[in-house]
Design a protein around this motif. Structure first.
Motif, short mmCIF file in Angstrom:
data_model
loop_
_atom_site.label_atom_id
_atom_site.label_comp_id
_atom_site.label_asym_id
_atom_site.label_seq_id
_atom_site.Cartn_x
_atom_site.Cartn_y
_atom_site.Cartn_z
N GLN A 127 2.92 -5.17 -12.83
CA GLN A 127 1.98 -6.25 -13.14
C GLN A 127 2.69 -7.61 -13.03
OE1 GLN A 127 -1.55 -5.89 -14.01
NE2 GLN A 127 -1.22 -7.99 -13.29
N LYS A 128 3.92 -7.67 -13.48
CA LYS A 128 4.68 -8.91 -13.36
C LYS A 128 4.96 -9.23 -11.90
CE LYS A 128 8.63 -11.47 -15.06
NZ LYS A 128 7.77 -12.66 -15.10
N TRP A 129 5.25 -8.21 -11.12
CA TRP A 129 5.47 -8.40 -9.68
C TRP A 129 4.24 -9.04 -9.04
CZ3 TRP A 129 9.05 -7.95 -5.81
CH2 TRP A 129 8.59 -7.78 -4.50
N LEU A 130 3.07 -8.54 -9.37
CA LEU A 130 1.83 -9.09 -8.82
C LEU A 130 1.54 -10.47 -9.39
CD1 LEU A 130 -0.37 -5.84 -8.95
CD2 LEU A 130 0.87 -6.78 -6.98
N ASP A 131 1.84 -10.66 -10.66
CA ASP A 131 1.60 -11.97 -11.28
C ASP A 131 2.47 -13.05 -10.67
OD1 ASP A 131 -0.25 -10.81 -12.91
OD2 ASP A 131 1.07 -10.66 -14.67
N ASP A 132 3.61 -12.65 -10.10
CA ASP A 132 4.49 -13.62 -9.45
C ASP A 132 3.98 -14.05 -8.08
OD1 ASP A 132 6.22 -13.58 -11.56
OD2 ASP A 132 7.65 -12.20 -10.66
N GLY A 133 2.83 -13.53 -7.68
CA GLY A 133 2.23 -13.93 -6.41
C GLY A 133 2.51 -13.01 -5.25
N ASN A 134 3.13 -11.86 -5.51
CA ASN A 134 3.42 -10.90 -4.43
C ASN A 134 2.18 -10.06 -4.13
OD1 ASN A 134 6.44 -11.33 -4.17
ND2 ASN A 134 6.31 -10.77 -6.33
N ASP A 135 1.97 -9.76 -2.85
CA ASP A 135 0.85 -8.90 -2.46
C ASP A 135 1.32 -7.73 -1.60
OD1 ASP A 135 1.56 -10.25 -0.19
OD2 ASP A 135 -0.46 -10.95 0.32
N THR A 136 2.61 -7.39 -1.76
CA THR A 136 3.17 -6.24 -1.03
C THR A 136 3.73 -5.24 -2.02
OG1 THR A 136 5.32 -7.33 -0.86
CG2 THR A 136 3.79 -7.64 0.98
N CYS A 137 3.95 -4.02 -1.55
CA CYS A 137 4.55 -2.99 -2.39
C CYS A 137 6.06 -3.24 -2.47
CB CYS A 137 4.29 -1.60 -1.80
SG CYS A 137 5.15 -0.26 -2.64
N PRO A 138 6.62 -3.36 -3.67
CA PRO A 138 8.05 -3.65 -3.78
C PRO A 138 8.95 -2.53 -3.26
CG PRO A 138 7.10 -3.22 -5.95
CD PRO A 138 5.96 -3.30 -4.99
N LYS A 139 8.40 -1.33 -3.11
CA LYS A 139 9.21 -0.20 -2.64
C LYS A 139 9.11 -0.03 -1.14
CE LYS A 139 10.13 4.71 -3.52
NZ LYS A 139 9.77 5.89 -4.32
N THR A 140 7.91 -0.15 -0.57
CA THR A 140 7.72 0.10 0.86
C THR A 140 7.57 -1.17 1.67
OG1 THR A 140 5.31 0.23 0.67
CG2 THR A 140 6.56 2.25 0.29
N GLY A 141 7.26 -2.30 1.01
CA GLY A 141 7.01 -3.55 1.73
C GLY A 141 5.62 -3.63 2.34
N MET A 142 4.80 -2.59 2.14
CA MET A 142 3.45 -2.56 2.72
C MET A 142 2.56 -3.60 2.05
SD MET A 142 0.72 0.59 2.50
CE MET A 142 1.97 1.75 3.02
N LYS A 143 1.75 -4.29 2.85
CA LYS A 143 0.79 -5.24 2.29
C LYS A 143 -0.31 -4.46 1.59
CE LYS A 143 -1.98 -9.30 3.46
NZ LYS A 143 -1.30 -10.17 2.48
N LEU A 144 -0.62 -4.86 0.38
CA LEU A 144 -1.58 -4.13 -0.44
C LEU A 144 -3.01 -4.52 -0.12
CD1 LEU A 144 0.29 -4.36 -3.87
CD2 LEU A 144 0.35 -2.49 -2.22
N ALA A 145 -3.86 -3.51 0.04
CA ALA A 145 -5.28 -3.77 0.33
C ALA A 145 -5.97 -4.37 -0.88
CB ALA A 145 -5.97 -2.47 0.76
N HIS A 146 -5.54 -4.02 -2.07
CA HIS A 146 -6.09 -4.59 -3.30
C HIS A 146 -4.98 -4.58 -4.36
CE1 HIS A 146 -6.28 -0.55 -5.09
NE2 HIS A 146 -6.75 -0.13 -3.91
N LEU A 147 -5.19 -5.28 -5.45
CA LEU A 147 -4.15 -5.44 -6.48
C LEU A 147 -4.48 -4.70 -7.77
CD1 LEU A 147 -3.37 -9.25 -6.03
CD2 LEU A 147 -2.38 -7.30 -4.83
#
Length: 751
Positions: free
Chosen positions: A300-320
């Motif tokens: 949740q903190k990762w997403l709150d920081d403005g990231n929209d990718t998966c921190p493990k795979t680097g894949m862009k997330l379709a939704h959050l």
């Protein structure tokens, strides 16, 4: 904010309770190491700045405590063991609170580091050394009993001191001398209102003076046998270090961990139960759009920081959105039940007492910070008549009533050191605010004393500000300039250099006049001192434009022609740091600096700095043109591909790529360099990972350019006379042969 990344206190300097203080020191060191990242990542809101100040305050208090414990008297530390342990726990609580306040305001990966330190802080146990604690207990019992003139009291004093000295390794004349000096320093810092502490310290000093011979005689027979049996050595100091080295290794590995950590060490934690961000056992696992599972609070903190990718795979997330992984939570629960492990909710922080408001962080208040280490004793009935007679007597007396020779303690060098220590304390409190009121020679002496004080006490600078330090010092330097007093100028600039090296936040105190003054003296008898200061300032982004605005760049470039090798290297280092600023790069280009750097590219010592400057300048179009047009510049850069380190090769390739990606003509200039392709092929095979990739990319660019060049040549050949075509071909022969014969990969494929 005044926190240095260097080690806080040498662990070997802790006189007692070595394991306890070393554990606190390691925790403080870890926080200091990440403090620059915290400072760089903090939000600019008022709450973020307040949280950062709170953490900085907690670090300063911990450093003060550690310094006190490394410099204080062994005997006094031993008898105040309970108060010291309390201070360690209070310091731990302050550090924990400061980190918890800042944790939610930094990026997620930094928050994970902070969380790990917080966990270790909570698990830390501050347990005093049993031998040191025993020594303190014996002396406390003596103090509680009170003094008298009877033989039984004298016997009790001797036995108590012998026992304490044995446990604390005060077993030689040198050790006794050091202990007495430590007590004297404490006495100098005790306020007149704290009579209890003064009496205790004077009584300890009295005991050491009166029974020094008995301590040494008793240890000669008793300690030697004990040490030989335990360690095979007669040196009690060596035995002390060996014993504590063992305690530190075993204690720090086995203490400080709660039952949860102990059980985790027994059970092997399945990898799928770990959060990919925090690497810890998950409490509330959730699934994200990439299908990966994370701990809820961290993703949740990762997403709150403005990231929209998966921190493990680097894949862009379709939704959050986050979906609880009930299956994983059930598996973790069963595994924890099997091994008797309880997982704490990482989002829950225990209450920490709000202690930050109760104490100041300045050195000036350090006395009040530690003076409440009071013993719950009444020693008013202790007779100190004999002590007062000896301790306050004329310093020329070298013997006490027992005939112990005190000459080593009373010689002139020691008296000067004691006097200097007293002056240092005064300087610490007054800083330089009263400097202008003194005559010139006294001003010089005060600046010298302040410099020596800061060099010996790196915490003293925390109490200094623009008003009480920088402004008086700059006024002193200006006066020294008017008087042409080189000696005073050297001392003043050395003091400023020491201050800036130890106190990063002090840089903010410098105004434009300071930078102008530094620039003025760059070409003078104090060039070395100015370069020391400039090198520190150039490392800070906010200072680079101010250095450039002061006109210092011209003087720095002039120093490049100096015959003084050290000054030349320092100037190039400063210019390298300044070139990290885009604005300063424009100034460097306007001053036509690039031709000045080319000769140094052949110098193995200076080339590594010069190549960085050229790489940084390549962000400027005019600089790229200057590099291409400066005779020998591209050739010197290319040579580094053959003889430079991996880092030099990477910088050189960055320059060549910057040129070749912008202009075809630049590609031609690069290809005209002999052996450039052999060097590129070598780097593409044997270079660093970045070097290999850059070399292959440059080869690709040159291949494309060569292909286009051949096509253009064919077109021109069909439109010129035969003899002109032959002359044109001769001009191209050099790199055409290189491409076509030596490196067939670049040859045109036959159709």
């Amino acid at each position: 904010m005044g926190v240095a990344a260097a080690q806080v206190v040498d662990p070997g300097s802790f006189k007692v309770h070595h394991v306890m203080f070393t554990e606190l020191r390691k925790l403080v060191d870890r926080i200091i190491q990440i403090f620059p990242k915290i400072e760089a990542a903090r939000p600019r809101c008022s709450s973020g700045i307040k949280a950062l100040c709170s953490l900085n305050s907690a670090i300063d208090k911990a450093k003060l405590l550690l310094q006190y414990c490394s410099e204080s008297s062994k005997l006094y530390l031993a008898i105040t063991t309970d108060a010291i342990v309390s201070r360690c726990h209070k310091s731990k609580s302050l550090l924990e609170q400061g980190l918890c306040q800042i944790q939610s305001m930094v990026p997620v990966m930094l928050a994970v580091e902070i969380s790990q330190i917080v966990d270790d802080l909570r698990a830390a146990k501050f347990i005093p050394d049993e031998f040191d604690e025993e020594a303190g207990k014996v002396v406390r019992e003596l103090l509680q009993r009170g003094a008298s003139a009877s033989d039984s009291m004298e016997y009790a004093e001797i036995k108590a001191l012998q026992t304490a000295a044995s446990r604390l390794h005060i077993t030689s004349l040198t050790a006794i001398l050091i202990e007495k000096r430590s007590i004297k320093r404490l006495l100098e810092k005790v306020s007149d209102s704290d009579q209890q502490k003064k009496k205790i310290l004077r009584y300890l000093l009295y005991l050491l003076r009166k029974y020094a011979n008995q301590i040494i005689e008793e240890q000669t027979d008793d300690t030697t046998d004990r040490n030989e049996g335990a360690f095979g050595s007669n040196d009690p100091n060596t035995n002390f270090m060996h014993a504590h080295a063992f305690n530190v290794e075993s204690g720090l590995e086995n203490k400080g961990y709660d039952s949860h950590s102990d059980k985790l060490s027994i059970a092997t934690l399945p990898e799928e139960f770990r959060c990919p961000i925090s690497s810890r056992l998950m409490y509330d696992p959730v699934i994200i759009a990439s299908g990966q599972t994370f701990e809820r609070i961290w993703i949740q903190k990762w997403l709150d920081d403005g990231n929209d990718t998966c921190p493990k795979t680097g894949m862009k997330l379709a939704h959050l959105s986050l979906t609880q992984n009930a299956t994983m939570k059930d598996m973790i629960s069963k595994w924890c039940k099997k091994y008797g492990i309880t997982i704490q909710d990482p989002s829950m922080q225990p209450d920490v007492p709000h202690l930050l408001e109760t104490s100041s962080i300045s050195i000036a208040s350090f006395g009040s910070y530690i003076n409440d280490l009071r013993l719950p004793l009444d020693i008013s009935n202790i007779s100190l008549g004999s002590l007062d007679a000896s301790y306050t007597s004329d310093g020329s007396r070298n013997k006490n009533g027992d005939g112990l020779n005190l000459a080593p303690e009373q010689n002139s060098d020691d008296l000067r050191r004691d006097h200097s220590s007293g002056n240092a304390s005064k300087l610490d409190l007054e800083s330089l605010s009263s400097l202008a009121e003194l005559d010139w020679e006294s001003q010089y002496k005060m600046v010298e004393d302040m410099k020596n004080h800061l060099e010996s006490d790196d915490l003293a600078c925390f109490s200094m500000s623009s008003e009480n330090f920088i402004e008086p010092l700059i006024k002193f330097l200006s006066t020294a300039h008017d008087l042409h007093d080189i000696r005073a100028l050297k001392a003043g600039f050395q003091l400023l250099s020491t201050f800036l090296n130890q106190y990063r936040s002090g840089i903010r105190c410098l105004n434009e006049d300071t930078y102008s003054l530094l620039s003025l003296f760059l070409d003078s008898e104090v060039t070395k001192e100015i370069l020391d200061i400039m090198e520190v300032l150039s490392c800070h982004r906010s200072c680079r434009s101010k250095i450039a605005a002061s006109g210092a760049i011209i003087s720095l470039l002039n120093i490049l022609h100096s015959n003084i090798i050290d000054s030349r290297e320092r100037a190039i280092k400063i210019l390298r740091n300044l070139s990290l600023s885009t604005d300063v790069c424009s100034d460097l280009v306007c001053l036509e600096c690039i031709p000045k750097f080319v000769p140094f590219l052949q110098d193995t010592t200076l080339a590594r700095h010069c190549i960085v400057v050229l790489r940084n300048l390549c962000c400027n179009e005019e600089a790229r043109a200057s590099i291409a047009q400066t005779p020998g510049c591209i050739g010197s850069v290319a040579i580094l591909l053959e003889i430079g380190s991996h880092e030099d090769q990477e910088h050189a390739l960055d320059i060549l790529l910057s040129l070749c990606s912008q202009c075809v003509e630049y590609c031609q200039l690069v290809m005209d360099e002999s052996d450039i392709f052999a060097a590129l092929f070598d780097v593409s095979v044997n270079g660093s990972e970045k070097g290999k990739a850059s070399a292959l990319e440059l080869l690709r660019l040159l291949r494309v350019t060569n292909h286009d060049d051949r096509q253009q040549e064919c077109f021109e050949s069909s439109n010129v006379a035969p003899e002109d075509a032959n002359n044109h071909a001769k001009e191209k022969k050099s790199h055409k042969a290189l491409f076509g014969v030596k490196f067939p990969i670049f040859s045109k494929k036959k159709k």
